[in-house]
Design a protein around this motif. Sequence first.
Motif, mmCIF file in Angstrom:
data_model
loop_
_atom_site.group_PDB
_atom_site.id
_atom_site.type_symbol
_atom_site.label_atom_id
_atom_site.label_comp_id
_atom_site.label_asym_id
_atom_site.label_seq_id
_atom_site.Cartn_x
_atom_site.Cartn_y
_atom_site.Cartn_z
ATOM 1 N N MET A 19 0.821 -1.211 0.000
ATOM 2 C CA MET A 19 0.000 0.000 0.000
ATOM 3 C C MET A 19 0.858 1.266 0.000
ATOM 4 O O MET A 19 0.492 2.277 -0.616
ATOM 5 C CB MET A 19 -0.949 0.006 1.207
ATOM 6 N N VAL A 20 1.985 1.199 0.689
ATOM 7 C CA VAL A 20 2.905 2.341 0.659
ATOM 8 C C VAL A 20 3.427 2.562 -0.757
ATOM 9 O O VAL A 20 3.504 3.703 -1.247
ATOM 10 C CB VAL A 20 4.074 2.123 1.643
ATOM 11 N N VAL A 21 3.755 1.467 -1.436
ATOM 12 C CA VAL A 21 4.237 1.573 -2.820
ATOM 13 C C VAL A 21 3.154 2.167 -3.719
ATOM 14 O O VAL A 21 3.426 3.067 -4.534
ATOM 15 C CB VAL A 21 4.681 0.194 -3.345
ATOM 16 N N ILE A 22 1.922 1.692 -3.556
ATOM 17 C CA ILE A 22 0.826 2.221 -4.379
ATOM 18 C C ILE A 22 0.572 3.689 -4.058
ATOM 19 O O ILE A 22 0.221 4.480 -4.948
ATOM 20 C CB ILE A 22 -0.445 1.380 -4.183
ATOM 21 N N THR A 23 0.744 4.074 -2.798
ATOM 22 C CA THR A 23 0.601 5.485 -2.426
ATOM 23 C C THR A 23 1.598 6.352 -3.190
ATOM 24 O O THR A 23 1.240 7.404 -3.743
ATOM 25 C CB THR A 23 0.807 5.665 -0.911
ATOM 26 N N VAL A 24 2.849 5.893 -3.244
ATOM 27 C CA VAL A 24 3.883 6.658 -3.956
ATOM 28 C C VAL A 24 3.584 6.707 -5.450
ATOM 29 O O VAL A 24 3.676 7.766 -6.095
ATOM 30 C CB VAL A 24 5.270 6.038 -3.693
ATOM 31 N N VAL A 25 3.216 5.551 -6.023
ATOM 32 C CA VAL A 25 2.895 5.492 -7.454
ATOM 33 C C VAL A 25 1.724 6.423 -7.775
ATOM 34 O O VAL A 25 1.749 7.157 -8.775
ATOM 35 C CB VAL A 25 2.578 4.046 -7.874
ATOM 36 N N SER A 26 0.695 6.401 -6.925
ATOM 37 C CA SER A 26 -0.479 7.246 -7.159
ATOM 38 C C SER A 26 -0.136 8.725 -7.026
ATOM 39 O O SER A 26 -0.660 9.566 -7.767
ATOM 40 C CB SER A 26 -1.590 6.877 -6.170
ATOM 41 N N ALA A 27 0.759 9.043 -6.075
ATOM 42 C CA ALA A 27 1.174 10.439 -5.923
ATOM 43 C C ALA A 27 1.898 10.921 -7.174
ATOM 44 O O ALA A 27 1.680 12.057 -7.637
ATOM 45 C CB ALA A 27 2.067 10.588 -4.692
ATOM 46 N N VAL A 28 2.752 10.050 -7.727
ATOM 47 C CA VAL A 28 3.426 10.409 -8.988
ATOM 48 C C VAL A 28 2.401 10.568 -10.098
ATOM 49 O O VAL A 28 2.476 11.496 -10.921
ATOM 50 C CB VAL A 28 4.472 9.341 -9.349
ATOM 51 N N GLY A 29 1.409 9.666 -10.124
ATOM 52 C CA GLY A 29 0.362 9.765 -11.131
ATOM 53 C C GLY A 29 -0.423 11.053 -11.033
ATOM 54 O O GLY A 29 -0.788 11.654 -12.053
ATOM 55 N N LEU A 30 -0.681 11.520 -9.808
ATOM 56 C CA LEU A 30 -1.398 12.779 -9.634
ATOM 57 C C LEU A 30 -0.634 13.953 -10.224
ATOM 58 O O LEU A 30 -1.233 14.898 -10.753
ATOM 59 C CB LEU A 30 -1.649 13.022 -8.140
ATOM 60 N N MET A 31 0.685 13.891 -10.151
ATOM 61 C CA MET A 31 1.507 14.989 -10.670
ATOM 62 C C MET A 31 1.759 14.874 -12.170
ATOM 63 O O MET A 31 1.854 15.884 -12.864
ATOM 64 C CB MET A 31 2.837 15.028 -9.918
ATOM 65 N N ALA A 32 1.842 13.633 -12.671
ATOM 66 C CA ALA A 32 2.248 13.439 -14.065
ATOM 67 C C ALA A 32 1.094 13.193 -15.018
ATOM 68 O O ALA A 32 1.248 13.367 -16.232
ATOM 69 C CB ALA A 32 3.242 12.266 -14.151
ATOM 70 N N ASP A 33 -0.055 12.774 -14.497
ATOM 71 C CA ASP A 33 -1.189 12.394 -15.350
ATOM 72 C C ASP A 33 -2.331 13.370 -15.097
ATOM 73 O O ASP A 33 -2.858 13.458 -13.982
ATOM 74 C CB ASP A 33 -1.617 10.963 -15.013
ATOM 75 N N ASP A 34 -2.721 14.125 -16.124
ATOM 76 C CA ASP A 34 -3.752 15.149 -15.948
ATOM 77 C C ASP A 34 -5.148 14.653 -16.320
ATOM 78 O O ASP A 34 -6.081 15.452 -16.434
ATOM 79 C CB ASP A 34 -3.412 16.407 -16.757
ATOM 80 N N ARG A 35 -5.321 13.359 -16.492
ATOM 81 C CA ARG A 35 -6.646 12.845 -16.831
ATOM 82 C C ARG A 35 -7.618 13.035 -15.661
ATOM 83 O O ARG A 35 -7.234 12.944 -14.493
ATOM 84 C CB ARG A 35 -6.578 11.361 -17.195
ATOM 85 N N VAL A 36 -8.883 13.273 -16.010
ATOM 86 C CA VAL A 36 -9.943 13.458 -15.017
ATOM 87 C C VAL A 36 -11.038 12.439 -15.293
ATOM 88 O O VAL A 36 -11.427 12.219 -16.446
ATOM 89 C CB VAL A 36 -10.514 14.889 -15.070
ATOM 90 N N LEU A 37 -11.545 11.809 -14.220
ATOM 91 C CA LEU A 37 -12.607 10.812 -14.353
ATOM 92 C C LEU A 37 -13.639 11.051 -13.263
ATOM 93 O O LEU A 37 -13.283 11.158 -12.083
ATOM 94 C CB LEU A 37 -12.031 9.396 -14.237
ATOM 95 N N ALA A 38 -14.900 11.157 -13.668
ATOM 96 C CA ALA A 38 -16.003 11.396 -12.722
ATOM 97 C C ALA A 38 -15.751 12.633 -11.867
ATOM 98 O O ALA A 38 -16.035 12.657 -10.667
ATOM 99 C CB ALA A 38 -16.232 10.173 -11.843
ATOM 100 N N GLY A 39 -15.188 13.661 -12.489
ATOM 101 C CA GLY A 39 -15.011 14.939 -11.821
ATOM 102 C C GLY A 39 -13.809 15.049 -10.913
ATOM 103 O O GLY A 39 -13.652 16.042 -10.213
ATOM 104 N N ALA A 40 -12.925 14.041 -10.912
ATOM 105 C CA ALA A 40 -11.745 14.077 -10.046
ATOM 106 C C ALA A 40 -10.529 13.586 -10.802
ATOM 107 O O ALA A 40 -10.651 12.848 -11.794
ATOM 108 C CB ALA A 40 -11.970 13.224 -8.796
ATOM 109 N N ALA A 41 -9.350 13.988 -10.346
ATOM 110 C CA ALA A 41 -8.112 13.487 -10.944
ATOM 111 C C ALA A 41 -8.120 11.961 -10.892
ATOM 112 O O ALA A 41 -8.456 11.366 -9.865
ATOM 113 C CB ALA A 41 -6.904 14.035 -10.200
ATOM 114 N N ILE A 42 -7.735 11.323 -11.990
ATOM 115 C CA ILE A 42 -7.943 9.892 -12.128
ATOM 116 C C ILE A 42 -7.143 9.075 -11.114
ATOM 117 O O ILE A 42 -7.542 7.977 -10.720
ATOM 118 C CB ILE A 42 -7.605 9.449 -13.573
ATOM 119 N N TRP A 43 -5.985 9.601 -10.645
ATOM 120 C CA TRP A 43 -5.161 8.877 -9.687
ATOM 121 C C TRP A 43 -5.528 9.186 -8.238
ATOM 122 O O TRP A 43 -4.910 8.652 -7.306
ATOM 123 C CB TRP A 43 -3.679 9.190 -9.909
ATOM 124 N N PHE A 44 -6.538 10.031 -8.041
ATOM 125 C CA PHE A 44 -6.906 10.423 -6.681
ATOM 126 C C PHE A 44 -7.510 9.251 -5.899
ATOM 127 O O PHE A 44 -7.231 9.068 -4.707
ATOM 128 C CB PHE A 44 -7.885 11.598 -6.728
#
Length: 309
Positions: free
Chosen positions: A1-26
Amino acid sequence: MVVITVVSAVGLMADDRVLAGAAIWFKPFKFAVSFVVYALALAWMLTLVTRGRRVGWWAGTVVALSSLGEMVIITGQVIRGKRSHFNHATPFDETLFNLMGITVAVLWTGTLVIAILLLRARIADRAAAWAIRSGVLIALVGAGFGFLMTQPTPGQRAAGNLDTADVIGAHSVGVPDGGSSMPLTGWSTTGGDLRIPHFVGMHALQLLPLFLLALLALAPRFPRLRDPRVRLRLVMVAAGVYAAVVALVAWQALRGRPLIHPDGATLGAAALIVAASAACGYAALRSTAAPQKADPDSASDISDKELMA
């Protein structure tokens, strides 16, 4: 889960896609952070199990694997650019959502087994026993609100196309998912949101034991808190207040009211909870007996030190 947290944090910064009104990696970020805290609390509680340790080991393993399975599906759907929850758009998406529902049910069952073991465990400090047991039971109730989200909304039922609908279920009540939301949490600001009682309830697992640890930390400065009976009463009050808050935010959400825009009924109920907690807290602190002096050789002080450790 810690690894996924880091990966998702990187995704929030690098991936600007939005899904259902929120950043897709949120979503994977929030889930991973929540699972980190949840797993750590359960792991600590499993060390307190005195009977059925092997059953506890298996229950903890089941919780870990089921939560990992859920996160794999959520993250995989993010990579595909698809919704993970309530998605019935294609047979594949529907299968993934159904599998995720199974992992949630298995996780809930594993936590229930751990709760039963904790109810049977011999915990020397009564306040600690109450904090741990009430925390895990309230967490089970909070987790149960997740099952309500999977049910078709009144609007989806009225549409009459549940066999062909792309989305079935929602976390918002009275408004569509993906509307105006609060920062960080993403909770709806225009309607009810079942994620609120889900979140508040699940984290009783950590907050009630932390409340007791705070009492123990304050005990050297406040002699009255050195009395184990006073700590027990205060923990019982805190558990009751926490359960009432969970019930309040669930009632508010089910009526379609946003958290930050409470109506008169919600404010009235909240005022009653505040008044009751103040009265009960004052009664818990009152003691006809003189405050007990700390005795390093007493069983209660030994258990306190062990709990703090």
